[in-house]
Design a protein around this motif. Structure first.
Motif, PDB file in Angstrom:
ATOM      1  N   LYS A   7      -6.266-101.801  -7.695  1.00  0.00           N
ATOM      2  CA  LYS A   7      -4.825-101.720  -7.454  1.00  0.00           C
ATOM      3  C   LYS A   7      -4.048-102.356  -8.599  1.00  0.00           C
ATOM      4  O   LYS A   7      -2.969-101.874  -8.982  1.00  0.00           O
ATOM      5  CB  LYS A   7      -4.468-102.404  -6.128  1.00  0.00           C
ATOM      6  CG  LYS A   7      -4.991-101.684  -4.891  1.00  0.00           C
ATOM      7  CD  LYS A   7      -4.363-100.312  -4.728  1.00  0.00           C
ATOM      8  CE  LYS A   7      -4.846 -99.615  -3.461  1.00  0.00           C
ATOM      9  NZ  LYS A   7      -4.266 -98.260  -3.337  1.00  0.00           N
TER      10      LYS A   7
ATOM     11  N   LYS B 223       9.402 -97.055  -6.770  1.00  0.00           N
ATOM     12  CA  LYS B 223       8.959 -97.199  -5.382  1.00  0.00           C
ATOM     13  C   LYS B 223       7.447 -97.398  -5.323  1.00  0.00           C
ATOM     14  O   LYS B 223       6.935 -98.239  -4.564  1.00  0.00           O
ATOM     15  CB  LYS B 223       9.362 -95.956  -4.578  1.00  0.00           C
ATOM     16  CG  LYS B 223       9.048 -96.047  -3.093  1.00  0.00           C
ATOM     17  CD  LYS B 223       9.545 -94.802  -2.366  1.00  0.00           C
ATOM     18  CE  LYS B 223       9.234 -94.886  -0.876  1.00  0.00           C
ATOM     19  NZ  LYS B 223       9.707 -93.668  -0.156  1.00  0.00           N
ATOM     20  N   GLU B 224       6.749 -96.632  -6.158  1.00  0.00           N
ATOM     21  CA  GLU B 224       5.293 -96.778  -6.233  1.00  0.00           C
ATOM     22  C   GLU B 224       4.919 -98.160  -6.771  1.00  0.00           C
ATOM     23  O   GLU B 224       3.974 -98.794  -6.286  1.00  0.00           O
ATOM     24  CB  GLU B 224       4.728 -95.691  -7.142  1.00  0.00           C
ATOM     25  CG  GLU B 224       3.203 -95.730  -7.266  1.00  0.00           C
ATOM     26  CD  GLU B 224       2.675 -94.655  -8.193  1.00  0.00           C
ATOM     27  OE1 GLU B 224       1.470 -94.711  -8.512  1.00  0.00           O
ATOM     28  OE2 GLU B 224       3.461 -93.772  -8.609  1.00  0.00           O
ATOM     29  N   ARG B 225       5.668 -98.623  -7.760  1.00  0.00           N
ATOM     30  CA  ARG B 225       5.410 -99.959  -8.326  1.00  0.00           C
ATOM     31  C   ARG B 225       5.570-101.047  -7.259  1.00  0.00           C
ATOM     32  O   ARG B 225       4.717-101.935  -7.124  1.00  0.00           O
ATOM     33  CB  ARG B 225       6.380-100.222  -9.481  1.00  0.00           C
ATOM     34  CG  ARG B 225       6.220-101.589 -10.159  1.00  0.00           C
ATOM     35  CD  ARG B 225       7.337-101.840 -11.142  1.00  0.00           C
ATOM     36  NE  ARG B 225       8.622-101.976 -10.499  1.00  0.00           N
ATOM     37  CZ  ARG B 225       9.102-103.115  -9.997  1.00  0.00           C
ATOM     38  NH1 ARG B 225       8.375-104.229 -10.055  1.00  0.00           N
ATOM     39  NH2 ARG B 225      10.290-103.151  -9.421  1.00  0.00           N
ATOM     40  N   LYS B 226       6.622-100.967  -6.485  1.00  0.00           N
ATOM     41  CA  LYS B 226       6.866-101.962  -5.434  1.00  0.00           C
ATOM     42  C   LYS B 226       5.765-101.921  -4.384  1.00  0.00           C
ATOM     43  O   LYS B 226       5.312-102.970  -3.904  1.00  0.00           O
ATOM     44  CB  LYS B 226       8.226-101.698  -4.781  1.00  0.00           C
ATOM     45  CG  LYS B 226       9.419-101.983  -5.681  1.00  0.00           C
ATOM     46  CD  LYS B 226      10.719-101.635  -4.956  1.00  0.00           C
ATOM     47  CE  LYS B 226      11.932-101.903  -5.818  1.00  0.00           C
ATOM     48  NZ  LYS B 226      13.193-101.524  -5.125  1.00  0.00           N
ATOM     49  N   SER B 227       5.350-100.712  -4.033  1.00  0.00           N
ATOM     50  CA  SER B 227       4.294-100.558  -3.029  1.00  0.00           C
ATOM     51  C   SER B 227       2.982-101.167  -3.515  1.00  0.00           C
ATOM     52  O   SER B 227       2.281-101.856  -2.759  1.00  0.00           O
ATOM     53  CB  SER B 227       4.102 -99.074  -2.712  1.00  0.00           C
ATOM     54  OG  SER B 227       3.036 -98.888  -1.804  1.00  0.00           O
ATOM     55  N   LEU B 228       2.658-100.934  -4.792  1.00  0.00           N
ATOM     56  CA  LEU B 228       1.422-101.484  -5.355  1.00  0.00           C
ATOM     57  C   LEU B 228       1.475-103.005  -5.427  1.00  0.00           C
ATOM     58  O   LEU B 228       0.479-103.691  -5.185  1.00  0.00           O
ATOM     59  CB  LEU B 228       1.170-100.889  -6.743  1.00  0.00           C
ATOM     60  CG  LEU B 228       0.686 -99.437  -6.763  1.00  0.00           C
ATOM     61  CD1 LEU B 228       0.769 -98.860  -8.170  1.00  0.00           C
ATOM     62  CD2 LEU B 228      -0.751 -99.353  -6.237  1.00  0.00           C
TER      63      LEU B 228
ATOM     64  N   ASN C 214      -0.805-108.535  -0.643  1.00  0.00           N
ATOM     65  CA  ASN C 214      -1.442-108.586   0.673  1.00  0.00           C
ATOM     66  C   ASN C 214      -2.949-108.805   0.553  1.00  0.00           C
ATOM     67  O   ASN C 214      -3.538-109.574   1.327  1.00  0.00           O
ATOM     68  CB  ASN C 214      -1.173-107.295   1.447  1.00  0.00           C
ATOM     69  CG  ASN C 214       0.269-107.176   1.887  1.00  0.00           C
ATOM     70  OD1 ASN C 214       0.997-108.168   1.916  1.00  0.00           O
ATOM     71  ND2 ASN C 214       0.693-105.964   2.228  1.00  0.00           N
TER      72      ASN C 214
ATOM     73  N   GLN D 102       3.086-104.928  -3.392  1.00  0.00           N
ATOM     74  CA  GLN D 102       2.887-105.402  -2.019  1.00  0.00           C
ATOM     75  C   GLN D 102       1.420-105.335  -1.621  1.00  0.00           C
ATOM     76  O   GLN D 102       0.885-106.261  -1.000  1.00  0.00           O
ATOM     77  CB  GLN D 102       3.741-104.566  -1.062  1.00  0.00           C
ATOM     78  CG  GLN D 102       3.793-105.115   0.354  1.00  0.00           C
ATOM     79  CD  GLN D 102       4.439-106.478   0.424  1.00  0.00           C
ATOM     80  OE1 GLN D 102       5.559-106.652  -0.041  1.00  0.00           O
ATOM     81  NE2 GLN D 102       3.730-107.449   0.985  1.00  0.00           N
ATOM     82  N   GLU D 103       0.747-104.251  -2.005  1.00  0.00           N
ATOM     83  CA  GLU D 103      -0.671-104.101  -1.676  1.00  0.00           C
ATOM     84  C   GLU D 103      -1.507-105.177  -2.361  1.00  0.00           C
ATOM     85  O   GLU D 103      -2.416-105.753  -1.749  1.00  0.00           O
ATOM     86  CB  GLU D 103      -1.161-102.711  -2.097  1.00  0.00           C
ATOM     87  CG  GLU D 103      -0.635-101.581  -1.226  1.00  0.00           C
ATOM     88  CD  GLU D 103      -1.188-100.227  -1.662  1.00  0.00           C
ATOM     89  OE1 GLU D 103      -2.382-100.170  -1.998  1.00  0.00           O
ATOM     90  OE2 GLU D 103      -0.425 -99.247  -1.671  1.00  0.00           O
TER      91      GLU D 103
ATOM     92  N   THR E 228       1.351 -98.002 -13.766  1.00  0.00           N
ATOM     93  CA  THR E 228       2.640 -97.575 -13.230  1.00  0.00           C
ATOM     94  C   THR E 228       3.783 -98.298 -13.933  1.00  0.00           C
ATOM     95  O   THR E 228       4.814 -97.693 -14.259  1.00  0.00           O
ATOM     96  CB  THR E 228       2.716 -97.842 -11.713  1.00  0.00           C
ATOM     97  OG1 THR E 228       1.652 -97.146 -11.057  1.00  0.00           O
ATOM     98  CG2 THR E 228       4.044 -97.376 -11.135  1.00  0.00           C
TER      99      THR E 228
END
Length: 299
Positions: free
Chosen positions: A86, A36-41, A47, A43-44, A93
Motif C-alpha cells: 500500500k 481521493k485515491e491518495r487519501k484512501s491509501l 489503519n 487511511q489504509e 499515486t
C-alpha cells in the motif's frame, strides 16, 4: 505548482479560471479522483500501522506469559507485507498527482481580457512609431552576412543548423550591449550573478519549464541535468525551498548567460536568421517582491 487543497476548497472557481485558458477541465476531475485515491491509501496505511502495533503488543504479552504467539506473528508479517504494498501504491499515486498538478497553468488575473488568439489582444501602451524607410529595407541576415559579421555557414559546419558565429564588430557590439545592460541593472540595485549553465530537473520544475516545455530543452544523457533555456531558472532557484522574510524583499538578481533551446515545436516557422536559435545570450532580471509594476520604456 498548484496546491490540491486550494483547488478542492473552491473547485468551481478554479474550473472557471482554467476555462478562460482553454484548459481541458476533464483533467481536473482526474486530479480529484487521484487525490481521493491518495487519501484512501493514506487511511489504509495508517489503519494497518495501527493494527500492527496492536497485534505486536499482544505478541509481546503472550511471549511474556510463555504462550505460543506464532499465529499472531504470522498475522503481523502478513499485515506488514500488505502495508509495504500500500505504501508503494501511495508513493506512486503521490508522484502521479504531483505530475498532473505541474501540468496545470496559472490562473489568469481577473482583469485579463479573454480571447481566442493574438488578434484578441488589447494594446495597453504604445511608445514610439516604427521607422519608415524611403527604400526597401534589407533582412538582418543579408546585412550581417554582407558585412562579414553574421556567419551561419561556419556555425553549420561547426555544429549544425540554427547556430551562428558573430564576428568582428558585431561580436564586440553584443558584448558591449550585455555589459551596458548589466551595469544598468546593477545601478538599479540588482545583484549580478554568474550561475551554472546546467541545472537539475527539479530546478526546471520549480520555474515551470518542466513538464510543459520538456521537448524544447536539451537534456544531458544519463543525468537528471539540462542545459538552461534561460537564466531565469538558476536565478529564481537561488531561493528555492527557502522561507523569505518580508523584510528581505525585494530580492533582485541579474545575470548574463547563454540560453539553449531545441525549439522542437517551431520547425518551418520563423527559422531564418537570429529567430528561434538553439543558442543565444541574454541578460535576465529576476525580482522577488510583493508587488511589481512594470517600469516605463524609458526607465
Amino acid at each position: 505548482m498548484h496546491d490540491i487543497k486550494i483547488i478542492e476548497a473552491d473547485i468551481e472557481k478554479f474550473k472557471n479560471g482554467l476555462k478562460n485558458r482553454k484548459f481541458d477541465l476533464a483533467k481536473i476531475e482526474e486530479l480529484l479522483l487521484l487525490n481521493k485515491e491518495r487519501k484512501s491509501l493514506i487511511q489504509e496505511v495508517e489503519n494497518t500501522q495501527s493494527e500492527v502495533k496492536k497485534i505486536s503488543k499482544e505478541v509481546g504479552l503472550k511471549k511474556r506469559n510463555g504462550e505460543n504467539a506464532d499465529e499472531l506473528m504470522n498475522k503481523v508479517h502478513e499485515l506488514k507485507g500488505n502495508m509495504l504494498s500500500k505504501e508503494k501504491d501511495l508513493e506512486e499515486t503521490k508522484q502521479k498527482l504531483n505530475f498532473e498538478l505541474s501540468t496545470i497553468p496559472n490562473l489568469l488575473d481577473e482583469d485579463t481580457p479573454i480571447g481566442n488568439d493574438d488578434n484578441d489582444n488589447i494594446e495597453i501602451h504604445k511608445w514610439g512609431e516604427p521607422k519608415k524607410f524611403s527604400f526597401q529595407a534589407k533582412d538582418h541576415v543579408d546585412i550581417g552576412e554582407n558585412l562579414g559579421m553574421l556567419d551561419f555557414e561556419s556555425a553549420t559546419k561547426i555544429t549544425g543548423a540554427r547556430f551562428v558565429v558573430y564576428r568582428n564588430k558585431l561580436a564586440r557590439l553584443e558584448r558591449a550591449l550585455a555589459n551596458s545592460m548589466l551595469d544598468h541593472q546593477m545601478d538599479k540595485g540588482y545583484e549580478e550573478i554568474i550561475p551554472p549553465f546546467i541545472v537539475h530537473e527539479r530546478a526546471l520544475h520549480g520555474t515551470g519549464q518542466l513538464p510543459k516545455f520538456k521537448d524544447d530543452l536539451f537534456k544531458i544523457e544519463g543525468e537528471d541535468w539540462y542545459l538552461i533555456p534561460t537564466s531565469e531558472v538558476p536565478l529564481t532557484n537561488l531561493k528555492r525551498d527557502e522561507i523569505i522574510d518580508e523584510s528581505e524583499l525585494p530580492i533582485k538578481y541579474t545575470g548574463l548567460t547563454p540560453c539553449f533551446r531545441s525549439e522542437a515545436g517551431s520547425h518551418g516557422k520563423d527559422t531564418r536568421g537570429l529567430i528561434r536559435m538553439h543558442q543565444f545570450n541574454k541578460v535576465e532580471m529576476v525580482n522577488i517582491c510583493l508587488l511589481y509594476t512594470s517600469p516605463s520604456p524609458r526607465d
